[in-house]
Design a protein around this motif. Sequence first.
Motif, short mmCIF file in Angstrom:
data_model
loop_
_atom_site.label_atom_id
_atom_site.label_comp_id
_atom_site.label_asym_id
_atom_site.label_seq_id
_atom_site.Cartn_x
_atom_site.Cartn_y
_atom_site.Cartn_z
N HIS A 27 -11.50 3.41 5.54
CA HIS A 27 -11.14 2.81 4.24
C HIS A 27 -9.85 2.01 4.37
CE1 HIS A 27 -8.38 6.32 3.43
NE2 HIS A 27 -7.70 5.39 2.77
N THR A 28 -9.69 1.08 3.46
CA THR A 28 -8.42 0.40 3.29
C THR A 28 -8.20 0.26 1.80
OG1 THR A 28 -7.04 -1.46 3.99
CG2 THR A 28 -9.29 -2.00 3.30
N ALA A 29 -6.93 0.07 1.39
CA ALA A 29 -6.61 0.13 -0.04
C ALA A 29 -7.25 1.42 -0.57
CB ALA A 29 -7.09 -1.13 -0.75
N LYS A 46 -6.30 7.82 14.91
CA LYS A 46 -7.04 6.64 14.43
C LYS A 46 -7.59 5.78 15.57
CE LYS A 46 -4.61 6.44 10.02
NZ LYS A 46 -3.50 5.82 9.28
N SER A 71 0.84 -1.20 0.00
CA SER A 71 0.00 0.00 0.00
C SER A 71 0.87 1.24 0.00
CB SER A 71 -0.88 0.03 1.25
OG SER A 71 -1.86 -0.96 1.17
N GLY A 72 0.21 2.38 -0.22
CA GLY A 72 0.89 3.67 -0.09
C GLY A 72 0.50 4.30 1.23
N GLY A 73 0.35 5.62 1.24
CA GLY A 73 0.02 6.32 2.48
C GLY A 73 1.27 6.52 3.31
N SER A 74 1.11 7.19 4.44
CA SER A 74 2.28 7.56 5.24
C SER A 74 2.71 6.46 6.22
CB SER A 74 1.99 8.84 6.01
OG SER A 74 0.81 8.66 6.77
N SER A 75 1.76 5.63 6.67
CA SER A 75 2.08 4.66 7.73
C SER A 75 3.21 3.69 7.39
CB SER A 75 0.84 3.86 8.13
OG SER A 75 -0.14 4.71 8.64
N ASP A 94 -2.87 -0.22 -4.30
CA ASP A 94 -3.70 0.85 -4.84
C ASP A 94 -2.83 2.02 -5.30
OD1 ASP A 94 -2.99 1.69 -2.27
OD2 ASP A 94 -4.88 2.74 -1.95
N ARG A 124 -3.05 6.39 -6.66
CA ARG A 124 -3.80 7.62 -6.94
C ARG A 124 -3.68 7.87 -8.44
NH1 ARG A 124 -1.11 10.13 -2.01
NH2 ARG A 124 -1.81 8.72 -0.36
N GLY A 179 -3.23 -0.45 4.77
CA GLY A 179 -3.34 0.63 5.75
C GLY A 179 -4.78 0.79 6.17
N LEU A 180 -5.02 1.74 7.05
CA LEU A 180 -6.39 2.05 7.50
C LEU A 180 -6.53 3.56 7.54
CD1 LEU A 180 -9.10 0.98 8.92
CD2 LEU A 180 -7.92 1.55 11.06
N GLY A 181 -7.55 4.09 6.86
CA GLY A 181 -7.80 5.53 6.90
C GLY A 181 -8.66 5.89 8.11
N ASN A 196 1.58 6.61 -5.11
CA ASN A 196 2.03 5.57 -4.18
C ASN A 196 3.28 4.87 -4.72
OD1 ASN A 196 0.07 6.06 -2.27
ND2 ASN A 196 -1.36 4.55 -3.11
N ARG A 202 -8.90 7.16 -7.85
CA ARG A 202 -8.02 6.10 -7.33
C ARG A 202 -8.21 4.82 -8.13
NH1 ARG A 202 -6.20 7.48 -1.93
NH2 ARG A 202 -6.74 9.67 -1.69
#
Length: 226
Positions: A137-139, A190, A38-42, A67, A69, A131-133, A79, A167
């Motif tokens: 959301h995930t993915a 979170k 996954s992407g995101g910051s985590s 996933d 963007r 990840g988890l938003g 990502n 996305r």
Amino acid sequence: MPNIYKFNIGNDFVAKASHAIEAFIEEQGEKSLRIALSGGSSPKAVYEKLAKSETIDWSRIELFQVDERYLPIDSDNLNAKLIRDSLTSKIPELKAFHTMDTSQTIEKTRADYEKKILKLNRPFFDLVLLGLGTDGHTASLFPNGPELEEVEKMVVSSKSPIPPINRLSLTYPAIMSSQKIIFLVRGANKKEIVKKWLKEDSDTEEIPARVILNHSDVDIFYDYSN
Ligand code: 6PG
């Protein structure tokens, strides 16, 4: 039920999560592996740590994207760029990194990536990192999105409630076709969503990440330190 590991020190989260991923890879012996990221910051610091691993044989590992963007191919917010900068650019021996090519129309990007996935034997992946938003959301599977109902396609386009809006994402059936799933979740903001997510009766339309907990092998690493 998933295994949950909670951390109030960021460095511990990074060390334990990356160690768990290394250990999983090691347990698989000599076979070739497919891992979706996954992407995101985590996950960033975990990817950086994995890039320095002394035990992983990257020459037998193919990486995929969970996933993306839908942004110009040279965007800093892709990502794929995060994964390249934190991990793949540092491991030249990596077997492959299969990305979503966003230089095309969104439908062509989706269809091309799906073709790649459908060529794989099942389960598609040995390991999927998610990840988890804060919205559950995930993915790129968002609360109440039509993509949650997808049962045939392995890759869909979706709309995020927050920019970047367009996305592309593996669907539930593609994500669930994995031997193991690990969630990398960071953020004191979170706490509430993590609590709701772990409740057995939580609404899967409201919290798409809940569906993934039906998989038989899920580990959750949650750093609530900041
Ligand atoms: C993305 C992701 C997404 C991410 C969650 C959590 O494109 O942003 O792949 O699904 O995993 O949004 O993101 P953070 O780790 O940044 O909170």
